[in-house]
Design a protein around this motif. Structure first.
Motif, PDB file in Angstrom:
ATOM      1  N   ASP A  16       0.817  -1.218   0.000  1.00  0.00           N
ATOM      2  CA  ASP A  16       0.000   0.000   0.000  1.00  0.00           C
ATOM      3  C   ASP A  16       0.850   1.267   0.000  1.00  0.00           C
ATOM      4  OD1 ASP A  16      -2.295  -1.448  -0.029  1.00  0.00           O
ATOM      5  OD2 ASP A  16      -2.641  -1.358   2.131  1.00  0.00           O
ATOM      6  N   LYS A  17       1.953   1.230   0.749  1.00  0.00           N
ATOM      7  CA  LYS A  17       2.741   2.457   0.897  1.00  0.00           C
ATOM      8  C   LYS A  17       3.697   2.680  -0.275  1.00  0.00           C
ATOM      9  CE  LYS A  17       5.771   5.148   3.790  1.00  0.00           C
ATOM     10  NZ  LYS A  17       6.239   5.495   5.104  1.00  0.00           N
ATOM     11  N   PHE A  18       4.291   1.591  -0.745  1.00  0.00           N
ATOM     12  CA  PHE A  18       5.291   1.713  -1.817  1.00  0.00           C
ATOM     13  C   PHE A  18       4.688   1.081  -3.072  1.00  0.00           C
ATOM     14  CE2 PHE A  18       7.384   1.380   2.283  1.00  0.00           C
ATOM     15  CZ  PHE A  18       8.191   2.511   2.297  1.00  0.00           C
ATOM     16  N   THR A  19       4.062   1.896  -3.869  1.00  0.00           N
ATOM     17  CA  THR A  19       3.231   1.339  -4.941  1.00  0.00           C
ATOM     18  C   THR A  19       4.052   0.855  -6.141  1.00  0.00           C
ATOM     19  OG1 THR A  19       2.817   3.598  -5.604  1.00  0.00           O
ATOM     20  CG2 THR A  19       1.093   2.531  -4.322  1.00  0.00           C
ATOM     21  N   GLN A  20       5.371   1.173  -6.139  1.00  0.00           N
ATOM     22  CA  GLN A  20       6.187   0.650  -7.245  1.00  0.00           C
ATOM     23  C   GLN A  20       6.217  -0.871  -7.179  1.00  0.00           C
ATOM     24  OE1 GLN A  20       7.412   2.127  -4.518  1.00  0.00           O
ATOM     25  NE2 GLN A  20       9.443   1.415  -3.925  1.00  0.00           N
ATOM     26  N   ARG A  21       6.328  -1.522  -8.267  1.00  0.00           N
ATOM     27  CA  ARG A  21       6.472  -2.977  -8.386  1.00  0.00           C
ATOM     28  C   ARG A  21       5.397  -3.736  -7.561  1.00  0.00           C
ATOM     29  NH1 ARG A  21       6.046  -7.307  -8.898  1.00  0.00           N
ATOM     30  NH2 ARG A  21       7.526  -8.945  -9.403  1.00  0.00           N
ATOM     31  N   PRO A  22       4.127  -3.690  -8.052  1.00  0.00           N
ATOM     32  CA  PRO A  22       3.029  -4.337  -7.308  1.00  0.00           C
ATOM     33  C   PRO A  22       3.298  -5.814  -7.020  1.00  0.00           C
ATOM     34  CG  PRO A  22       2.199  -3.090  -9.192  1.00  0.00           C
ATOM     35  CD  PRO A  22       3.689  -3.081  -9.307  1.00  0.00           C
ATOM     36  N   LEU A  23       2.859  -6.238  -5.865  1.00  0.00           N
ATOM     37  CA  LEU A  23       3.031  -7.641  -5.460  1.00  0.00           C
ATOM     38  C   LEU A  23       1.785  -8.461  -5.744  1.00  0.00           C
ATOM     39  CD1 LEU A  23       4.853  -7.026  -2.060  1.00  0.00           C
ATOM     40  CD2 LEU A  23       5.863  -7.625  -4.271  1.00  0.00           C
ATOM     41  N   LEU A  24       0.749  -7.788  -6.279  1.00  0.00           N
ATOM     42  CA  LEU A  24      -0.474  -8.501  -6.642  1.00  0.00           C
ATOM     43  C   LEU A  24      -0.806  -8.202  -8.103  1.00  0.00           C
ATOM     44  CD1 LEU A  24      -2.541  -7.832  -3.430  1.00  0.00           C
ATOM     45  CD2 LEU A  24      -1.897 -10.088  -4.298  1.00  0.00           C
ATOM     46  N   PRO A  25      -1.189  -9.240  -8.865  1.00  0.00           N
ATOM     47  CA  PRO A  25      -1.550  -8.993 -10.261  1.00  0.00           C
ATOM     48  C   PRO A  25      -2.908  -8.308 -10.343  1.00  0.00           C
ATOM     49  CG  PRO A  25      -1.840 -11.318  -9.703  1.00  0.00           C
ATOM     50  CD  PRO A  25      -1.312 -10.652  -8.483  1.00  0.00           C
ATOM     51  N   SER A  26      -3.185  -7.631 -11.451  1.00  0.00           N
ATOM     52  CA  SER A  26      -4.489  -6.966 -11.565  1.00  0.00           C
ATOM     53  C   SER A  26      -5.592  -7.960 -11.911  1.00  0.00           C
ATOM     54  CB  SER A  26      -4.434  -5.822 -12.578  1.00  0.00           C
ATOM     55  OG  SER A  26      -3.777  -6.264 -13.729  1.00  0.00           O
ATOM     56  N   ASP A  27      -5.255  -9.057 -12.579  1.00  0.00           N
ATOM     57  CA  ASP A  27      -6.258 -10.069 -12.931  1.00  0.00           C
ATOM     58  C   ASP A  27      -6.860 -10.670 -11.648  1.00  0.00           C
ATOM     59  OD1 ASP A  27      -7.219 -12.176 -15.102  1.00  0.00           O
ATOM     60  OD2 ASP A  27      -6.563 -13.290 -13.327  1.00  0.00           O
ATOM     61  N   LEU A  28      -8.197 -10.613 -11.568  1.00  0.00           N
ATOM     62  CA  LEU A  28      -8.869 -10.985 -10.316  1.00  0.00           C
ATOM     63  C   LEU A  28      -8.627 -12.444  -9.920  1.00  0.00           C
ATOM     64  CD1 LEU A  28     -10.569  -9.673  -8.190  1.00  0.00           C
ATOM     65  CD2 LEU A  28     -12.620 -10.296  -9.488  1.00  0.00           C
ATOM     66  N   GLN A  29      -8.693 -13.342 -10.897  1.00  0.00           N
ATOM     67  CA  GLN A  29      -8.504 -14.756 -10.566  1.00  0.00           C
ATOM     68  C   GLN A  29      -7.071 -15.010 -10.061  1.00  0.00           C
ATOM     69  OE1 GLN A  29      -8.845 -17.569 -13.787  1.00  0.00           O
ATOM     70  NE2 GLN A  29      -9.308 -19.256 -12.396  1.00  0.00           N
ATOM     71  N   LYS A  30      -6.113 -14.413 -10.745  1.00  0.00           N
ATOM     72  CA  LYS A  30      -4.716 -14.599 -10.319  1.00  0.00           C
ATOM     73  C   LYS A  30      -4.469 -13.969  -8.951  1.00  0.00           C
ATOM     74  CE  LYS A  30      -2.413 -15.173 -14.797  1.00  0.00           C
ATOM     75  NZ  LYS A  30      -2.123 -16.592 -14.675  1.00  0.00           N
ATOM     76  N   ARG A  31      -5.116 -12.859  -8.733  1.00  0.00           N
ATOM     77  CA  ARG A  31      -4.999 -12.171  -7.440  1.00  0.00           C
ATOM     78  C   ARG A  31      -5.475 -13.085  -6.300  1.00  0.00           C
ATOM     79  NH1 ARG A  31      -4.671  -6.466  -7.216  1.00  0.00           N
ATOM     80  NH2 ARG A  31      -5.527  -5.689  -5.269  1.00  0.00           N
ATOM     81  N   ILE A  32      -6.614 -13.720  -6.543  1.00  0.00           N
ATOM     82  CA  ILE A  32      -7.186 -14.592  -5.514  1.00  0.00           C
ATOM     83  C   ILE A  32      -6.331 -15.829  -5.304  1.00  0.00           C
ATOM     84  CG2 ILE A  32      -9.191 -16.055  -5.001  1.00  0.00           C
ATOM     85  CD1 ILE A  32     -10.834 -13.882  -6.507  1.00  0.00           C
ATOM     86  N   ILE A  33      -5.741 -16.328  -6.380  1.00  0.00           N
ATOM     87  CA  ILE A  33      -4.830 -17.479  -6.230  1.00  0.00           C
ATOM     88  C   ILE A  33      -3.626 -17.075  -5.365  1.00  0.00           C
ATOM     89  CG2 ILE A  33      -3.275 -19.066  -7.460  1.00  0.00           C
ATOM     90  CD1 ILE A  33      -5.327 -19.022  -9.762  1.00  0.00           C
ATOM     91  N   ASN A  34      -3.140 -15.863  -5.598  1.00  0.00           N
ATOM     92  CA  ASN A  34      -2.017 -15.380  -4.786  1.00  0.00           C
ATOM     93  C   ASN A  34      -2.372 -15.335  -3.305  1.00  0.00           C
ATOM     94  OD1 ASN A  34       0.623 -14.203  -6.134  1.00  0.00           O
ATOM     95  ND2 ASN A  34      -1.043 -14.100  -7.626  1.00  0.00           N
ATOM     96  N   PHE A  35      -3.567 -14.842  -2.995  1.00  0.00           N
ATOM     97  CA  PHE A  35      -3.983 -14.787  -1.584  1.00  0.00           C
ATOM     98  C   PHE A  35      -4.103 -16.194  -1.001  1.00  0.00           C
ATOM     99  CE2 PHE A  35      -5.808 -10.406  -2.421  1.00  0.00           C
ATOM    100  CZ  PHE A  35      -4.925  -9.754  -1.568  1.00  0.00           C
ATOM    101  N   GLN A  36      -4.667 -17.102  -1.799  1.00  0.00           N
ATOM    102  CA  GLN A  36      -4.840 -18.465  -1.277  1.00  0.00           C
ATOM    103  C   GLN A  36      -3.494 -19.135  -1.001  1.00  0.00           C
ATOM    104  OE1 GLN A  36      -8.259 -20.822  -3.196  1.00  0.00           O
ATOM    105  NE2 GLN A  36      -7.924 -19.115  -4.578  1.00  0.00           N
TER     106      GLN A  36
END
Ligand SMILES: N[C@@H](CCC(=O)N[C@@H](CS)C(=O)NCC(=O)O)C(=O)O
Length: 222
Positions: free
Chosen positions: A84-104
């Protein structure tokens, strides 16, 4: 990018062998954030005996990140804070399905594997059951988690866990692979994970965050 001086704001309380601190170190490196490395010797029990450390994290675990007045004492919370603080180089993809896989994946590692194999659990099993049971317990816990993650990632991987960029899932998986290797888990039944494990060994931000490259790691041969 750990430094040993305090000329910058972020401080990471860490132990070289801690897989949870390893996650935070990878995230810091991925975002290119310099931080001061503050060692806490878990083997000596400093996480429970050092009153200054306990003020930062009364539960007595590493990692802890200090950013000015802000104290964050859980690897997932630390990583989300950095995101949230350092927005360079996101650690989560924008694609919703991939994002959820990352959380899981992150939560399977953080909730269903690592807490079941931590030092206190193993000491307890060694004491109350038998020292011989410790290894089979750890193998069982890791195999169960890896079986789930292997299935979850099938069809979604690229060079890394969910594509050709490193994301949250990779940040949690690389340290867990390190832990699995240290107890000789047979990776042949997890072809997707075994391939990722080899790939991570070549990634500089992961290598720099690896236990043996930390300032509190014993020098080779000692
Ligand atoms: N949920 C916490 C778990 C932290 C944790 O279990 N840390 C371990 C090292 S990986 C620790 O400090 N163990 C010391 C102990 O059990 O006394 C996180 O993800 O940061």
């Amino acid at each position: 990018m750990a430094t040993e001086s305090s000329d910058n704001k972020l401080q990471l309380y860490s132990y070289w062998m801690s897989s949870c601190a390893f996650r935070a170190r990878i995230a810091l490196n991925l975002k290119g954030i310099k931080y001061e490395y503050k060692p806490v010797n878990l083997l000596k029990g400093e996480q429970h005996s050092d009153p200054d450390f306990l003020k930062l994290n009364p539960v007595g675990f590493v990692p802890v990140l200090v950013d000015g007045d802000l104290v964050i004492s859980d690897s997932f919370a630390i990583i989300m804070y950095l995101e949230d603080k350092f927005t360079q180089r996101p650690l989560l993809p924008s694609d919703l399905q991939k994002r959820i896989i990352n959380f899981q994946v992150a939560h399977i590692v953080a909730s269903s594997i690592q807490p079941m194999q931590n030092m206190r659990i193993l000491d307890y099993i060694g004491e109350k059951v038998s020292p011989d049971e410790k290894l089979s317990w750890v193998h069982g816990v890791i195999r169960k988690g890896f079986t789930a993650i292997e299935k979850l990632l099938k069809g979604h991987t690229g060079r890394y866990a969910t594509g050709d960029e490193l994301f949250l899932a990779d940040v949690f998986l690389a340290p867990q692979f390190y832990a699995a290797t240290s107890v000789n888990v047979d990776m042949s039944e997890f072809p997707v994970l075994a391939r990722l494990m080899e790939t991570y060994k070549e990634v500089p931000v992961i290598r720099e965050a690896s236990p043996e490259n930390q300032p509190d790691a014993p020098s080779p041969g000692t």
